[in-house]
Design a protein around this motif. Sequence first.
Motif, PDB file in Angstrom:
ATOM      1  N   GLU A 126       0.868  -1.191   0.000  1.00  0.00           N
ATOM      2  CA  GLU A 126       0.000   0.000   0.000  1.00  0.00           C
ATOM      3  C   GLU A 126       0.893   1.225   0.000  1.00  0.00           C
ATOM      4  OE1 GLU A 126      -2.956   0.210   3.111  1.00  0.00           O
ATOM      5  OE2 GLU A 126      -3.821  -1.712   2.515  1.00  0.00           O
ATOM      6  N   ARG A 127       0.896   1.948  -1.111  1.00  0.00           N
ATOM      7  CA  ARG A 127       1.713   3.154  -1.267  1.00  0.00           C
ATOM      8  C   ARG A 127       3.177   2.894  -0.870  1.00  0.00           C
ATOM      9  NH1 ARG A 127      -3.085   4.789   0.668  1.00  0.00           N
ATOM     10  NH2 ARG A 127      -2.345   5.084   2.798  1.00  0.00           N
ATOM     11  N   GLY A 128       3.716   1.778  -1.378  1.00  0.00           N
ATOM     12  CA  GLY A 128       5.132   1.483  -1.170  1.00  0.00           C
ATOM     13  C   GLY A 128       5.475   0.879   0.183  1.00  0.00           C
ATOM     14  N   ARG A 129       4.489   0.652   1.038  1.00  0.00           N
ATOM     15  CA  ARG A 129       4.742   0.039   2.357  1.00  0.00           C
ATOM     16  C   ARG A 129       4.008  -1.310   2.442  1.00  0.00           C
ATOM     17  NH1 ARG A 129       7.891   3.420   3.475  1.00  0.00           N
ATOM     18  NH2 ARG A 129       8.142   4.738   5.314  1.00  0.00           N
ATOM     19  N   PRO A 130       4.648  -2.335   3.035  1.00  0.00           N
ATOM     20  CA  PRO A 130       3.942  -3.613   3.164  1.00  0.00           C
ATOM     21  C   PRO A 130       2.808  -3.556   4.194  1.00  0.00           C
ATOM     22  CG  PRO A 130       6.297  -3.829   3.729  1.00  0.00           C
ATOM     23  CD  PRO A 130       6.020  -2.374   3.562  1.00  0.00           C
ATOM     24  N   VAL A 131       1.715  -4.194   3.852  1.00  0.00           N
ATOM     25  CA  VAL A 131       0.622  -4.390   4.812  1.00  0.00           C
ATOM     26  C   VAL A 131       0.371  -5.890   4.905  1.00  0.00           C
ATOM     27  CG1 VAL A 131      -1.801  -3.972   5.362  1.00  0.00           C
ATOM     28  CG2 VAL A 131      -0.423  -2.158   4.342  1.00  0.00           C
ATOM     29  N   VAL A 132       0.455  -6.387   6.139  1.00  0.00           N
ATOM     30  CA  VAL A 132       0.351  -7.823   6.357  1.00  0.00           C
ATOM     31  C   VAL A 132      -1.083  -8.139   6.771  1.00  0.00           C
ATOM     32  CG1 VAL A 132       1.227  -9.732   7.756  1.00  0.00           C
ATOM     33  CG2 VAL A 132       2.774  -7.869   7.070  1.00  0.00           C
ATOM     34  N   THR A 178      -4.060 -10.738   7.972  1.00  0.00           N
ATOM     35  CA  THR A 178      -4.102 -11.970   8.768  1.00  0.00           C
ATOM     36  C   THR A 178      -5.537 -12.435   8.984  1.00  0.00           C
ATOM     37  OG1 THR A 178      -4.332 -10.868  10.918  1.00  0.00           O
ATOM     38  CG2 THR A 178      -2.092 -11.140  10.088  1.00  0.00           C
ATOM     39  N   VAL A 179      -5.630 -13.688   9.406  1.00  0.00           N
ATOM     40  CA  VAL A 179      -6.925 -14.208   9.865  1.00  0.00           C
ATOM     41  C   VAL A 179      -6.632 -15.034  11.116  1.00  0.00           C
ATOM     42  CG1 VAL A 179      -6.840 -16.221   8.325  1.00  0.00           C
ATOM     43  CG2 VAL A 179      -9.028 -15.421   9.185  1.00  0.00           C
ATOM     44  N   SER A 180      -7.460 -14.825  12.150  1.00  0.00           N
ATOM     45  CA  SER A 180      -7.219 -15.542  13.407  1.00  0.00           C
ATOM     46  C   SER A 180      -7.821 -16.934  13.315  1.00  0.00           C
ATOM     47  CB  SER A 180      -7.864 -14.792  14.574  1.00  0.00           C
ATOM     48  OG  SER A 180      -9.261 -14.976  14.504  1.00  0.00           O
ATOM     49  N   ARG A 181      -7.537 -17.753  14.314  1.00  0.00           N
ATOM     50  CA  ARG A 181      -8.081 -19.123  14.270  1.00  0.00           C
ATOM     51  C   ARG A 181      -9.605 -19.114  14.367  1.00  0.00           C
ATOM     52  NH1 ARG A 181      -6.296 -18.923  19.722  1.00  0.00           N
ATOM     53  NH2 ARG A 181      -4.122 -19.407  19.330  1.00  0.00           N
ATOM     54  N   ASP A 182     -10.171 -17.993  14.835  1.00  0.00           N
ATOM     55  CA  ASP A 182     -11.639 -17.883  14.864  1.00  0.00           C
ATOM     56  C   ASP A 182     -12.186 -17.225  13.595  1.00  0.00           C
ATOM     57  OD1 ASP A 182     -11.522 -18.892  17.429  1.00  0.00           O
ATOM     58  OD2 ASP A 182     -11.235 -16.886  18.275  1.00  0.00           O
ATOM     59  N   GLY A 183     -11.323 -16.973  12.637  1.00  0.00           N
ATOM     60  CA  GLY A 183     -11.783 -16.421  11.371  1.00  0.00           C
ATOM     61  C   GLY A 183     -11.879 -14.902  11.343  1.00  0.00           C
ATOM     62  N   VAL A 184     -11.285 -14.225  12.328  1.00  0.00           N
ATOM     63  CA  VAL A 184     -11.367 -12.762  12.372  1.00  0.00           C
ATOM     64  C   VAL A 184     -10.176 -12.161  11.599  1.00  0.00           C
ATOM     65  CG1 VAL A 184     -11.406 -10.728  13.879  1.00  0.00           C
ATOM     66  CG2 VAL A 184     -12.523 -12.864  14.594  1.00  0.00           C
ATOM     67  N   ALA A 185     -10.485 -11.282  10.667  1.00  0.00           N
ATOM     68  CA  ALA A 185      -9.433 -10.675   9.847  1.00  0.00           C
ATOM     69  C   ALA A 185      -8.828  -9.471  10.578  1.00  0.00           C
ATOM     70  CB  ALA A 185     -10.019 -10.240   8.506  1.00  0.00           C
ATOM     71  N   ALA A 186      -7.548  -9.222  10.340  1.00  0.00           N
ATOM     72  CA  ALA A 186      -6.862  -8.064  10.911  1.00  0.00           C
ATOM     73  C   ALA A 186      -5.711  -7.720   9.980  1.00  0.00           C
ATOM     74  CB  ALA A 186      -6.359  -8.379  12.320  1.00  0.00           C
ATOM     75  N   ALA A 187      -5.031  -6.610  10.249  1.00  0.00           N
ATOM     76  CA  ALA A 187      -3.921  -6.224   9.372  1.00  0.00           C
ATOM     77  C   ALA A 187      -2.914  -5.423  10.172  1.00  0.00           C
ATOM     78  CB  ALA A 187      -4.450  -5.394   8.202  1.00  0.00           C
ATOM     79  N   VAL A 188      -1.690  -5.439   9.711  1.00  0.00           N
ATOM     80  CA  VAL A 188      -0.652  -4.624  10.334  1.00  0.00           C
ATOM     81  C   VAL A 188       0.220  -4.013   9.242  1.00  0.00           C
ATOM     82  CG1 VAL A 188       0.653  -6.719  10.865  1.00  0.00           C
ATOM     83  CG2 VAL A 188       1.305  -4.629  11.960  1.00  0.00           C
ATOM     84  N   ARG A 189       0.403  -2.712   9.372  1.00  0.00           N
ATOM     85  CA  ARG A 189       1.231  -1.986   8.414  1.00  0.00           C
ATOM     86  C   ARG A 189       2.654  -2.002   8.946  1.00  0.00           C
ATOM     87  NH1 ARG A 189       0.386   1.818   4.429  1.00  0.00           N
ATOM     88  NH2 ARG A 189       1.743   3.647   4.526  1.00  0.00           N
ATOM     89  N   ALA A 190       3.607  -2.243   8.077  1.00  0.00           N
ATOM     90  CA  ALA A 190       4.981  -2.437   8.547  1.00  0.00           C
ATOM     91  C   ALA A 190       5.960  -1.646   7.686  1.00  0.00           C
ATOM     92  CB  ALA A 190       5.331  -3.919   8.462  1.00  0.00           C
ATOM     93  N   ASP A 191       7.116  -1.320   8.275  1.00  0.00           N
ATOM     94  CA  ASP A 191       8.198  -0.786   7.445  1.00  0.00           C
ATOM     95  C   ASP A 191       8.938  -1.937   6.758  1.00  0.00           C
ATOM     96  OD1 ASP A 191       7.588   1.747   8.201  1.00  0.00           O
ATOM     97  OD2 ASP A 191       9.018   1.792   9.853  1.00  0.00           O
ATOM     98  N   ARG A 192       9.090  -3.005   7.541  1.00  0.00           N
ATOM     99  CA  ARG A 192       9.800  -4.160   7.001  1.00  0.00           C
ATOM    100  C   ARG A 192       9.082  -5.431   7.442  1.00  0.00           C
ATOM    101  NH1 ARG A 192      13.800  -0.562   8.813  1.00  0.00           N
ATOM    102  NH2 ARG A 192      15.272   0.020   7.168  1.00  0.00           N
ATOM    103  N   VAL A 193       9.190  -6.468   6.597  1.00  0.00           N
ATOM    104  CA  VAL A 193       8.565  -7.761   6.910  1.00  0.00           C
ATOM    105  C   VAL A 193       9.624  -8.859   6.738  1.00  0.00           C
ATOM    106  CG1 VAL A 193       6.787  -9.433   6.223  1.00  0.00           C
ATOM    107  CG2 VAL A 193       6.287  -6.988   6.134  1.00  0.00           C
ATOM    108  N   ALA A 194       9.727  -9.727   7.748  1.00  0.00           N
ATOM    109  CA  ALA A 194      10.658 -10.869   7.662  1.00  0.00           C
ATOM    110  C   ALA A 194       9.825 -12.143   7.565  1.00  0.00           C
ATOM    111  CB  ALA A 194      11.536 -10.907   8.907  1.00  0.00           C
ATOM    112  N   LEU A 195      10.004 -12.874   6.491  1.00  0.00           N
ATOM    113  CA  LEU A 195       9.253 -14.122   6.290  1.00  0.00           C
ATOM    114  C   LEU A 195      10.065 -15.295   6.848  1.00  0.00           C
ATOM    115  CD1 LEU A 195       7.943 -13.537   2.649  1.00  0.00           C
ATOM    116  CD2 LEU A 195       6.770 -13.055   4.817  1.00  0.00           C
ATOM    117  N   ALA A 196       9.492 -15.958   7.840  1.00  0.00           N
ATOM    118  CA  ALA A 196      10.193 -17.056   8.513  1.00  0.00           C
ATOM    119  C   ALA A 196       9.253 -18.261   8.547  1.00  0.00           C
ATOM    120  CB  ALA A 196      10.579 -16.613   9.922  1.00  0.00           C
ATOM    121  N   THR A 197       8.724 -18.618   7.380  1.00  0.00           N
ATOM    122  CA  THR A 197       7.640 -19.604   7.311  1.00  0.00           C
ATOM    123  C   THR A 197       8.122 -21.014   6.951  1.00  0.00           C
ATOM    124  OG1 THR A 197       7.239 -18.912   5.039  1.00  0.00           O
ATOM    125  CG2 THR A 197       5.875 -17.893   6.736  1.00  0.00           C
TER     126      THR A 197
END
Length: 481
Positions: A234-240, A242-261
Amino acid sequence: MSARSRVPTAASAAAGAALADASPSVFWLDDPDRPEPLPPLSGRQHADLVVVGGGYTGLWTALRSVERYPDASVMVLEAGRCGNEASGRNGGFAAASLTHGFGNGLARWPDELDTLDRLGAQNLADLAADVDRYGIDCHLEATGALDVALAPWQVEELAEYADELTARGHQVQLLSGEQTRKRVDSPTYLGGLYDAAGTVMVEPARLAWGLRRACLERGVVIHEGTRVTAVADERGRPVVHTVSRDGVAAAVRADRVALATNAFRPLLRRLRLMTVPVYDHVLVTEPLSEAQLASIGWSGREGIGDVANQFHYYRLTRDNRILWGGYDAVYHYGSRIDRSLEQSASTHATLAEHFLETFPQLQGIRFTHRWGGVIDTCTRFSAFFGTARHGRVGYALGYTGLGVAATRFGADVMLDLLHGETTERTELEMVRSTPLPFPPEPARALGINLTRWSLARADRNQGRRNSWLRTLDRFGLGFDS
Ligand SMILES: Cc1cc2nc3c(=O)[nH]c(=O)nc-3n(C[C@H](O)[C@H](O)[C@H](O)COP(=O)(O)OP(=O)(O)OC[C@H]3O[C@@H](n4cnc5c(N)ncnc54)[C@H](O)[C@@H]3O)c2cc1C
């Protein structure tokens, strides 16, 4: 394992009896000190660094970030519970090698292997210092590792290996069959190689939980039960997202994201063909009595592995059980990952038979736990790194079966890359290069299964590699666990 190609029925029956009461659960996670789950992400938030995945890679990345950049806020998002996957269910061999073993490093990066060895040794020492500094109760034991030969061709291989290690300044001891059996008494041992410095043993889940606690104490925010579904721009910044185990969606805007999957479905399209999930299976016995322990020796408590292509690894636990894992490395068509695949009656039975063949003096012993877990195998067996989205999204994966300690190094590499820092690590050819991808299905499953079949055949055939394996060797490709 040439001697193991035909297993008599009596051995199968004994293995079946030994397995009869084994719980289909992970010994290391079956621990009253397992921490309570943390609440999932909700709403829309911001963090300077968002780490996706709460295994060793994610937890080391978060912890190293607060140590290196104390002003940056850090959030870890974990689909299940931290340390529940490979990081909480492995053998606990924390090896200095950053390259899935010295031999793989020598074959791929001979010119920088001395540097890789030095950095790997430093990384292992730093891991031990972190365990101490953060008071992590993971029973770290600096007992070293013992490689054992079970066939004459493996004795020759060990001798060559010892020469190569010694030429590079490693202090290892080549052992005769008798010397090896004096350490650990198995009639199957024909020789051994002991390396005191290259490996320490840990309790894997407790290491992960200790890192999780250290992160929380240093101000890292951790949300469990929070699956990341996408990393958008979103406008050059990552937005992560998510969905919780109960199916609730959420999001977090970040400067940097580290993928450790690790072995799980990558969030970047470019990573989809780079790793395959391979199931590795494990058994744990009941605690050995003093008499049982005396019958096998093992007073040095070394981590042990045999040197076949299809190898076993085994160790003693704090309460003197034997953890016994490896041999089959199982790939499921379509890179399938599913809890049901963690239990494999045939692989667990094979493991039990091999156990009793290795330690016949332990006939009558019972296994208490049996499980499996996924490994992120890549074609060069050692981790690879990179960034996407204008350097704001980093990744470190592909550790194959040797990530307990190497993930700490990988975390630092990922932070170097995300912060645009040039370090000795980022200058390494191993860090700058990437492995060749696996082909898509159905060629992927065909290739992997042909390779597995060929490796098993080589083990029965004095280590002789067929033309398929020689072709793969020529292109620097392979399949391992
Ligand atoms: C049976 C077994 C034995 C092993 N033995 C050894 C050994 O003795 N020595 C050794 O060095 N290595 C060993 N390994 C390998 C070692 O355990 C791994 O290399 C290491 O744990 C990798 O850590 P990780 O954090 O990258 O992966 P993981 O521990 O798998 O963590 C990845 C995490 O990411 C989470 N995740 C994935 N996708 C998402 C998403 N979309 N959103 C949120 N979260 C997500 C997962 O839930 C998981 O918790 C073994 C592995 C297995 C399975």
